[in-house]
Design an enzyme around this catalytic site. Structure first.
Site, PDB file in Angstrom:
ATOM      1  N   TYR A 148       1.188  -1.505  -0.112  1.00  0.00           N
ATOM      2  CA  TYR A 148      -0.013  -0.397  -0.368  1.00  0.00           C
ATOM      3  C   TYR A 148       1.271   1.982   0.006  1.00  0.00           C
ATOM      4  O   TYR A 148       0.722   2.101  -0.367  1.00  0.00           O
ATOM      5  CB  TYR A 148      -0.793  -0.564   0.774  1.00  0.00           C
ATOM      6  CG  TYR A 148      -1.970   0.866   1.787  1.00  0.00           C
ATOM      7  CD1 TYR A 148      -2.853   1.520   0.712  1.00  0.00           C
ATOM      8  CD2 TYR A 148      -1.446   2.561   2.021  1.00  0.00           C
ATOM      9  CE1 TYR A 148      -3.567   3.094   0.709  1.00  0.00           C
ATOM     10  CE2 TYR A 148      -1.550   3.471   2.279  1.00  0.00           C
ATOM     11  CZ  TYR A 148      -3.020   3.938   1.611  1.00  0.00           C
ATOM     12  OH  TYR A 148      -3.762   4.954   1.824  1.00  0.00           O
ATOM     13  N   LYS A 152       1.609   3.685  -2.845  1.00  0.00           N
ATOM     14  CA  LYS A 152       0.816   4.802  -2.590  1.00  0.00           C
ATOM     15  C   LYS A 152       1.861   6.344  -2.814  1.00  0.00           C
ATOM     16  O   LYS A 152       1.919   7.417  -3.739  1.00  0.00           O
ATOM     17  CB  LYS A 152       0.558   5.426  -1.194  1.00  0.00           C
ATOM     18  CG  LYS A 152      -0.968   4.491  -1.138  1.00  0.00           C
ATOM     19  CD  LYS A 152      -2.139   5.587  -1.793  1.00  0.00           C
ATOM     20  CE  LYS A 152      -2.690   6.769  -0.559  1.00  0.00           C
ATOM     21  NZ  LYS A 152      -3.441   7.867  -1.315  1.00  0.00           N
TER      22      LYS A 152
END
Length: 386
Positions: A148, A152
């Site tokens: 993640y 990002k």
């Protein structure tokens, strides 16, 4: 005096907790608001707020939704916490490919402003950061403990790189900026707080970890709404487009020990605050074991890990940032909030001391201490080949 034209904002991931709060704030200020999400909002929204059902992973749906939009708040993401962090394929598709779809659709539809909701994690990977600022470099991608955070970072890089991209058949260009919020809280938050309360009520939350002096940050949902509105405004010619191409850390501006932050919630619901403090290395090892087990059995049983390695770092290692840049360039002044509203929100829904500890909670707690014992034993075993 001529009235300012009514602006149209589209919010990707707009059916979620923060998206809904942002939409309602924009609507109250007279804007047209479109929510773009895979599912309808759970909370009620004014009739004039438009919901468009669509998948950010499908470019045609994104491109169609952005027609006639003045500004996009791109907050849709996947894989922030829990078992979601372990679904690498969907994380990649939503966070990276989805962001490229939004950027391309902005260019095609001549949308001149985009505010991207990023994360502290783009610079943080478990190292101590005290009063950091936006001059910090991105954490090298291979050092991120979860996919993640890695995606990002890639998405934020793409968004900021896209600043000044020429719009199709227009003399205008796309202006972009990124906000890096701390952990979000507020009444009705549905991702982190219910999970924490569930652990408390099931008797799992019996210990804290890390140093009592470790400090992290949080941001109230309404402070985050304010920051997004200010960032979008700062992309306009009237504000000299001062936020264009820039990233900003956003929080309440009050570093606090993670567990002390939640003390009012724990005690407000009638539970004792844990007295046992465990070393963070032990909890990290437990989270590592949990992720390995999930990797093996996840295809058959997609259980919710108690903690992931990233969550251990985010809650137990000092990392907080200066709001100086956001205050100077955006005019961001966070308001003061506490957890009283959150406590009342849970109480009104039947949560509190009357919920008795379940057998499952005690069982999971026993597993944790068994893992702790195994970790200590393994630490004394000789390394093969040494």
């Amino acid at each position: 005096m001529e009235n300012k034209p009514r602006e149209t904002f589209l919010i990707t991931g707009g059916s979620g907790y923060f998206g809904h709060r942002l939409a309602c704030s924009l609507y109250k200020k007279g804007a047209r608001v479109i929510l773009f999400d895979t599912v309808p909002p759970l909370q009620e929204v004014p009739d004039d707020i438009v919901f468009v059902q669509g998948d950010i992973c499908d470019y045609d749906q994104v491109e169609k939704a952005l027609a006639g939009v003045d500004c996009v708040f791109h907050i849709a993401s996947y894989g922030m916490s829990g078992r979601e962090q372990l679904n690498r394929h969907l994380i990649e598709a939503v966070n990276v490919q989805g962001t490229h779809h939004v950027l391309k659709a902005c260019v095609e539809n001549r949308v001149s402003r985009l505010v991207y909701t990023s994360t502290f994690n783009v610079v943080f990977g478990g190292q101590v950061i005290e009063n950091g600022d936006e001059s910090l470099p991105y954490l090298p991608l291979h050092l991120h403990p979860d996919h993640y955070s890695r995606t990002k970072s890639l998405a934020e890089m793409a968004v900021l790189k896209a600043n000044d991209t020429a719009l199709k058949d227009s003399s205008e260009v796309l202006r972009t900026c990124a906000l890096r919020p701390a952990g979000i809280y507020g009444p009705g938050e549905q991702r982190h707080l219910p999970r924490i309360v569930g652990y408390i009520e099931r008797g799992i939350f019996r210990f804290v970890y890390g140093k009592s002096s470790s400090l992290v940050e949080f941001v109230h949902v309404d402070n985050l709404v304010l920051a997004h509105e200010l960032a979008a405004e700062a992309l306009t010619p009237e504000k000299q487009r001062r936020s264009a191409g820039q990233a900003y850390f956003i929080s309440d501006g009050k570093p606090v020990n993670n567990f002390e932050f939640f003390r009012p919630l724990i005690e407000g619901l009638g539970y004792p605050f844990p007295k046992l403090r465990l070393p963070i290395s032990l909890i990290y090892f437990f989270a590592f074991l949990t992720e390995m087990i999930h990797h093996l059995v996840g295809p058959f049983y997609n259980f919710q890990p108690l903690l992931t390695r990233t969550e251990v770092y985010k809650t137990g290692v000092t990392h907080y940032f200066s709001m100086g840049k956001a205050k100077v360039e955006l005019g961001y002044e966070p308001q003061e909030y506490n957890l009283n509203e959150v406590v009342q929100w849970f109480k009104c829904r039947g949560h509190g001391k009357q919920s008795h500890n379940s057998f499952l909670g005690q069982f999971l707690l026993n597993i944790l201490f068994a893992a702790a014992f195994v970790a200590m034993v393994l630490s004394f075993l000789p390394v093969v080949g040494s």
